[in-house]
Motif scaffolding. Structure first.
Motif, PDB file in Angstrom:
ATOM      1  N   GLU A  28      -8.915  14.881  -1.923  1.00 63.73           N
ATOM      2  CA  GLU A  28      -7.735  14.418  -1.616  1.00 63.73           C
ATOM      3  C   GLU A  28      -8.615  12.890  -1.741  1.00 63.73           C
ATOM      4  O   GLU A  28      -8.401  11.740  -2.984  1.00 63.73           O
ATOM      5  N   TRP A  29      -9.371  12.671  -0.673  1.00 69.51           N
ATOM      6  CA  TRP A  29      -9.633  11.485  -0.625  1.00 69.51           C
ATOM      7  C   TRP A  29     -11.019  11.256  -1.829  1.00 69.51           C
ATOM      8  O   TRP A  29     -11.111  10.160  -1.903  1.00 69.51           O
ATOM      9  N   HIS A  39      -9.151   9.704  -4.415  1.00 70.69           N
ATOM     10  CA  HIS A  39      -8.135   8.932  -4.307  1.00 70.69           C
ATOM     11  C   HIS A  39      -9.688   7.997  -4.634  1.00 70.69           C
ATOM     12  O   HIS A  39      -9.330   6.427  -5.174  1.00 70.69           O
ATOM     13  N   ARG A  56      -9.994   7.335  -8.192  1.00 73.71           N
ATOM     14  CA  ARG A  56      -9.059   5.959  -8.839  1.00 73.71           C
ATOM     15  C   ARG A  56      -9.249   4.702  -8.590  1.00 73.71           C
ATOM     16  O   ARG A  56      -9.470   4.188  -9.488  1.00 73.71           O
ATOM     17  N   THR A 104      -3.182   7.943   4.957  1.00 72.08           N
ATOM     18  CA  THR A 104      -4.445   8.390   3.664  1.00 72.08           C
ATOM     19  C   THR A 104      -3.016   9.452   3.487  1.00 72.08           C
ATOM     20  O   THR A 104      -3.537  10.222   2.548  1.00 72.08           O
ATOM     21  N   ASP A 161      -0.586  11.728   0.867  1.00 76.39           N
ATOM     22  CA  ASP A 161      -0.262  11.633  -0.198  1.00 76.39           C
ATOM     23  C   ASP A 161       0.471  11.224  -0.772  1.00 76.39           C
ATOM     24  O   ASP A 161      -0.155  10.300  -2.054  1.00 76.39           O
ATOM     25  N   THR A 162       1.383  10.777  -0.506  1.00 77.36           N
ATOM     26  CA  THR A 162       2.645  10.010  -0.463  1.00 77.36           C
ATOM     27  C   THR A 162       2.725   8.693   0.304  1.00 77.36           C
ATOM     28  O   THR A 162       3.467   8.172   0.205  1.00 77.36           O
ATOM     29  N   SER A 177      -1.682   4.880  -1.477  1.00 75.79           N
ATOM     30  CA  SER A 177      -2.275   5.707  -2.520  1.00 75.79           C
ATOM     31  C   SER A 177      -0.883   5.172  -3.467  1.00 75.79           C
ATOM     32  O   SER A 177      -1.344   4.999  -4.524  1.00 75.79           O
ATOM     33  N   ASP A 181      -1.463   3.251  -7.046  1.00 78.35           N
ATOM     34  CA  ASP A 181      -0.507   3.270  -7.965  1.00 78.35           C
ATOM     35  C   ASP A 181       0.335   2.085  -8.633  1.00 78.35           C
ATOM     36  O   ASP A 181       0.144   1.990  -9.564  1.00 78.35           O
TER      37      ASP A 181
END
Length: 116
Positions: A12-13, A16, A19, A47, A49-50, A54, A58
């Motif tokens: 996940e990191w 991120h 992105r 950190t 997900d929500t 992040s 977004d």
């Protein structure tokens, strides 16, 4: 936390970070300063997900897609932007401050009870 959680967290990191690297350079610069600021200030949910970072990515992706400069998204006072985002969030400073305040209150109560 087991090994699968650690591996998933790393995936996940990395996603991120990818992105962030895909953002225009001005967004990357401001993002890194925001990240550095938050690592110092210490909001607890940084950190997930929500989580905060992040959400910032977004917002930055959306701003970049609309052709806005990063300071059009954050405003010129980036620290104020950061503080506003965490104004209702618990920070590590809050966590450490609570027991200290409790100890001071307890000690002051003992002291005032003695002098009465």
């Amino acid at each position: 936390m087991n090994i699968r959680d650690i591996i998933e967290g790393k995936k996940e990191w990395r996603a991120h970070v990818a992105r962030v690297k895909a953002l225009p350079k001005d967004y990357q610069i401001v993002y890194k300063e925001i990240q550095r600021y938050y690592f110092k200030v210490g909001p607890v949910e940084l950190t997930e997900d929500t989580g905060l970072l992040s959400g910032i990515v977004d917002l930055f992706e959306e701003g970049a897609a609309l052709g806005k400069g990063v300071l059009q998204v954050t405003g010129n006072d980036v620290a104020a932007f950061c503080d506003d985002l965490i104004k209702d969030s618990k920070t590590y400073a809050d966590i450490y401050q609570e027991p200290a305040d409790q100890e001071v209150n307890k000690a002051m109560k003992k002291w005032t009870d003695k002098i009465k």
